[in-house]
Design a protein around this motif. Structure first.
Motif, PDB file in Angstrom:
ATOM      1  N   HIS A 199       4.999 -12.593   2.306  1.00  0.00           N
ATOM      2  CA  HIS A 199       6.445 -13.095   2.677  1.00  0.00           C
ATOM      3  C   HIS A 199       7.148 -13.728   1.736  1.00  0.00           C
ATOM      4  CE1 HIS A 199       9.038 -14.919   5.699  1.00  0.00           C
ATOM      5  NE2 HIS A 199       9.285 -15.666   4.745  1.00  0.00           N
ATOM      6  N   GLY A 200       8.561 -13.143   1.275  1.00  0.00           N
ATOM      7  CA  GLY A 200       9.346 -13.749   0.459  1.00  0.00           C
ATOM      8  C   GLY A 200      10.521 -12.901  -0.225  1.00  0.00           C
ATOM      9  N   ALA A 201      11.152 -13.366  -1.127  1.00  0.00           N
ATOM     10  CA  ALA A 201      12.240 -12.469  -1.958  1.00  0.00           C
ATOM     11  C   ALA A 201      11.436 -11.904  -3.248  1.00  0.00           C
ATOM     12  CB  ALA A 201      13.423 -13.180  -2.055  1.00  0.00           C
ATOM     13  N   TRP A 202      11.836 -10.709  -3.498  1.00  0.00           N
ATOM     14  CA  TRP A 202      11.090 -10.069  -4.697  1.00  0.00           C
ATOM     15  C   TRP A 202      12.086  -9.420  -5.526  1.00  0.00           C
ATOM     16  CZ3 TRP A 202       5.536 -10.258  -5.054  1.00  0.00           C
ATOM     17  CH2 TRP A 202       4.737 -10.779  -3.813  1.00  0.00           C
ATOM     18  N   CYS A 203      12.359  -9.692  -6.792  1.00  0.00           N
ATOM     19  CA  CYS A 203      13.173  -8.959  -7.342  1.00  0.00           C
ATOM     20  C   CYS A 203      12.575  -8.220  -8.553  1.00  0.00           C
ATOM     21  CB  CYS A 203      14.115  -9.987  -8.202  1.00  0.00           C
ATOM     22  SG  CYS A 203      15.392 -10.900  -7.013  1.00  0.00           S
ATOM     23  N   GLY A 204      13.033  -6.954  -9.139  1.00  0.00           N
ATOM     24  CA  GLY A 204      12.607  -6.217 -10.066  1.00  0.00           C
ATOM     25  C   GLY A 204      13.480  -5.011 -10.297  1.00  0.00           C
ATOM     26  N   THR A 205      12.628  -3.845 -10.520  1.00  0.00           N
ATOM     27  CA  THR A 205      13.114  -2.620 -11.249  1.00  0.00           C
ATOM     28  C   THR A 205      12.568  -1.631 -10.335  1.00  0.00           C
ATOM     29  OG1 THR A 205      13.342  -3.643 -13.340  1.00  0.00           O
ATOM     30  CG2 THR A 205      13.620  -1.265 -13.267  1.00  0.00           C
ATOM     31  N   LEU A 206      13.594  -0.700 -10.227  1.00  0.00           N
ATOM     32  CA  LEU A 206      13.409   0.795  -9.544  1.00  0.00           C
ATOM     33  C   LEU A 206      13.533   1.654 -10.617  1.00  0.00           C
ATOM     34  CD1 LEU A 206      14.177   2.148  -6.124  1.00  0.00           C
ATOM     35  CD2 LEU A 206      14.921   3.427  -8.084  1.00  0.00           C
ATOM     36  N   VAL A 207      12.541   2.508 -10.864  1.00  0.00           N
ATOM     37  CA  VAL A 207      12.560   3.494 -11.850  1.00  0.00           C
ATOM     38  C   VAL A 207      12.879   4.883 -10.967  1.00  0.00           C
ATOM     39  CG1 VAL A 207      11.872   4.726 -13.967  1.00  0.00           C
ATOM     40  CG2 VAL A 207      11.654   2.152 -13.690  1.00  0.00           C
ATOM     41  N   SER A 208      13.855   5.655 -11.153  1.00  0.00           N
ATOM     42  CA  SER A 208      13.961   6.779 -10.251  1.00  0.00           C
ATOM     43  C   SER A 208      14.225   7.958 -11.143  1.00  0.00           C
ATOM     44  CB  SER A 208      15.174   6.494  -9.286  1.00  0.00           C
ATOM     45  OG  SER A 208      15.545   7.823  -8.787  1.00  0.00           O
ATOM     46  N   ASP A 209      13.817   9.286 -10.695  1.00  0.00           N
ATOM     47  CA  ASP A 209      14.030  10.386 -11.283  1.00  0.00           C
ATOM     48  C   ASP A 209      15.073  11.021 -10.904  1.00  0.00           C
ATOM     49  OD1 ASP A 209      13.304  11.092  -8.852  1.00  0.00           O
ATOM     50  OD2 ASP A 209      11.948  12.990  -9.479  1.00  0.00           O
ATOM     51  N   TYR A 210      16.218  10.388  -9.966  1.00  0.00           N
ATOM     52  CA  TYR A 210      17.223  11.132  -9.373  1.00  0.00           C
ATOM     53  C   TYR A 210      18.231  11.525 -10.650  1.00  0.00           C
ATOM     54  CZ  TYR A 210      21.774  11.029  -7.014  1.00  0.00           C
ATOM     55  OH  TYR A 210      22.746  11.506  -6.304  1.00  0.00           O
ATOM     56  N   ARG A 211      18.546  12.977 -10.568  1.00  0.00           N
ATOM     57  CA  ARG A 211      19.457  13.353 -11.452  1.00  0.00           C
ATOM     58  C   ARG A 211      18.705  13.197 -12.931  1.00  0.00           C
ATOM     59  NH1 ARG A 211      25.523  12.051  -9.318  1.00  0.00           N
ATOM     60  NH2 ARG A 211      25.163  13.290  -7.071  1.00  0.00           N
ATOM     61  N   TRP A 227       8.311   7.685  -2.625  1.00  0.00           N
ATOM     62  CA  TRP A 227       8.778   9.059  -2.480  1.00  0.00           C
ATOM     63  C   TRP A 227       9.787   9.165  -1.400  1.00  0.00           C
ATOM     64  CZ3 TRP A 227       4.071   6.834  -2.663  1.00  0.00           C
ATOM     65  CH2 TRP A 227       3.106   7.238  -3.645  1.00  0.00           C
ATOM     66  N   THR A 228      10.941  10.051  -1.637  1.00  0.00           N
ATOM     67  CA  THR A 228      12.018  10.285  -0.466  1.00  0.00           C
ATOM     68  C   THR A 228      11.920  11.696  -0.233  1.00  0.00           C
ATOM     69  OG1 THR A 228      13.877  10.663  -2.119  1.00  0.00           O
ATOM     70  CG2 THR A 228      13.116   8.396  -1.800  1.00  0.00           C
ATOM     71  N   SER A 229      12.594  12.032   0.834  1.00  0.00           N
ATOM     72  CA  SER A 229      12.677  13.245   1.325  1.00  0.00           C
ATOM     73  C   SER A 229      13.796  14.186   0.737  1.00  0.00           C
ATOM     74  CB  SER A 229      13.006  13.239   2.944  1.00  0.00           C
ATOM     75  OG  SER A 229      14.127  12.448   2.959  1.00  0.00           O
ATOM     76  N   THR A 230      14.605  13.604  -0.460  1.00  0.00           N
ATOM     77  CA  THR A 230      15.597  14.436  -0.887  1.00  0.00           C
ATOM     78  C   THR A 230      15.329  15.655  -1.886  1.00  0.00           C
ATOM     79  OG1 THR A 230      15.382  12.436  -2.480  1.00  0.00           O
ATOM     80  CG2 THR A 230      17.392  12.431  -0.967  1.00  0.00           C
ATOM     81  N   PRO A 231      13.947  15.633  -2.699  1.00  0.00           N
ATOM     82  CA  PRO A 231      12.948  14.718  -2.857  1.00  0.00           C
ATOM     83  C   PRO A 231      13.139  14.158  -4.205  1.00  0.00           C
ATOM     84  CG  PRO A 231      12.389  17.030  -3.549  1.00  0.00           C
ATOM     85  CD  PRO A 231      13.840  16.978  -2.823  1.00  0.00           C
ATOM     86  N   THR A 232      13.074  12.794  -4.411  1.00  0.00           N
ATOM     87  CA  THR A 232      12.970  12.008  -5.537  1.00  0.00           C
ATOM     88  C   THR A 232      11.713  11.010  -5.240  1.00  0.00           C
ATOM     89  OG1 THR A 232      14.197  10.179  -4.673  1.00  0.00           O
ATOM     90  CG2 THR A 232      15.620  11.841  -5.771  1.00  0.00           C
ATOM     91  N   HIS A 233      11.405  10.569  -6.448  1.00  0.00           N
ATOM     92  CA  HIS A 233      10.321   9.753  -6.551  1.00  0.00           C
ATOM     93  C   HIS A 233      10.394   8.739  -7.817  1.00  0.00           C
ATOM     94  CE1 HIS A 233       8.688  12.963  -9.219  1.00  0.00           C
ATOM     95  NE2 HIS A 233       8.374  11.944 -10.080  1.00  0.00           N
ATOM     96  N   GLY A 234       9.707   7.732  -7.953  1.00  0.00           N
ATOM     97  CA  GLY A 234       9.703   6.757  -8.910  1.00  0.00           C
ATOM     98  C   GLY A 234       8.615   5.721  -8.921  1.00  0.00           C
TER      99      GLY A 234
END
Length: 200
Positions: free
Chosen positions: A38-50, A138-145
């Motif tokens: 439980h709580g607020a979490w901050c950080g980074t998303l690393v994506s292969d989008y484009r 993972w997403t349905s677009t598809p992308t992942h990271g």
């Protein structure tokens, strides 16, 4: 016999408290032998989008996780997207004590007049004395990271968008998205286990 109604009443009050109370207090989680996320979490998303030539996007992200004894929900915020979990569960390995958060989510993008909905799944490992979450999505677009998060506060009730989190924790979230290279060894595997993620 008089003690029986009293015991039932006390048990009912205790259950109601555990059912409705947010897990802001780590002692409560330890007492019940359950991990607290439980709580607020901050950080980074690393994506292969484009992504081009192995270079991927590095995006600030906020997770707001609400947890009680019987319920769990996950919301995520970036500068352009909002994610909401549709199915979620905590998985504990009794042999190693390792805890993983698994969730299926729906992502809504309202940027540049877009109204796009994407579905996906994620798996994050609780680590560093329950102060960090790290894993893949993972997403349905598809992308992942990859997602890397640090616990900022157990009090997350008023964090309902990226801008609010940015005001509270500017050091962890400030800056525009940038590109960083990832090596082949950093790429995630396929999410075969996530389709059967347990509910709550």
């Amino acid at each position: 016999m008089r003690a029986l109604p009293l015991a039932v009443t006390v048990s009912g009050i205790a259950f109601a408290f555990l059912y409705g109370a947010s897990w802001k207090y780590e002692r409560l989680a330890r007492w019940l032998n359950r991990p607290a996320v439980h709580g607020a979490w901050c950080g980074t998303l690393v994506s292969d989008y484009r992504a081009k030539d192995g270079v991927e996007l590095h995006i600030p992200i906020v997770f707001v996780i609400r947890q009680t004894y019987l319920s769990l929900s996950v919301q995520s915020y970036t500068p352009t997207q909002i994610g909401t979990s549709m199915l979620e569960g905590m998985v504990q390995d009794p042999r190693t004590g390792e805890t993983r958060l698994r969730y299926v989510f729906e992502l809504t993008r309202h940027y540049n007049n877009e109204n796009k909905v994407t579905k996906g799944a994620g798996e994050l490992r609780l680590q560093n004395k329950a102060s960090a979450l790290k894993g893949f999505y993972w997403t349905s677009t598809p992308t992942h990271g990859e997602i890397r998060l640090k616990l900022m506060s157990r009090d997350c009730e008023e964090v309902d968008c990226f801008e609010v989190a940015l005001e509270r924790w500017p050091t962890e979230l400030a800056g525009a998205a940038k590109e960083i290279p990832l090596t082949v060894s950093d790429q995630p595997a396929t999410p075969s286990a996530l389709s059967s993620a347990p509910t709550r």
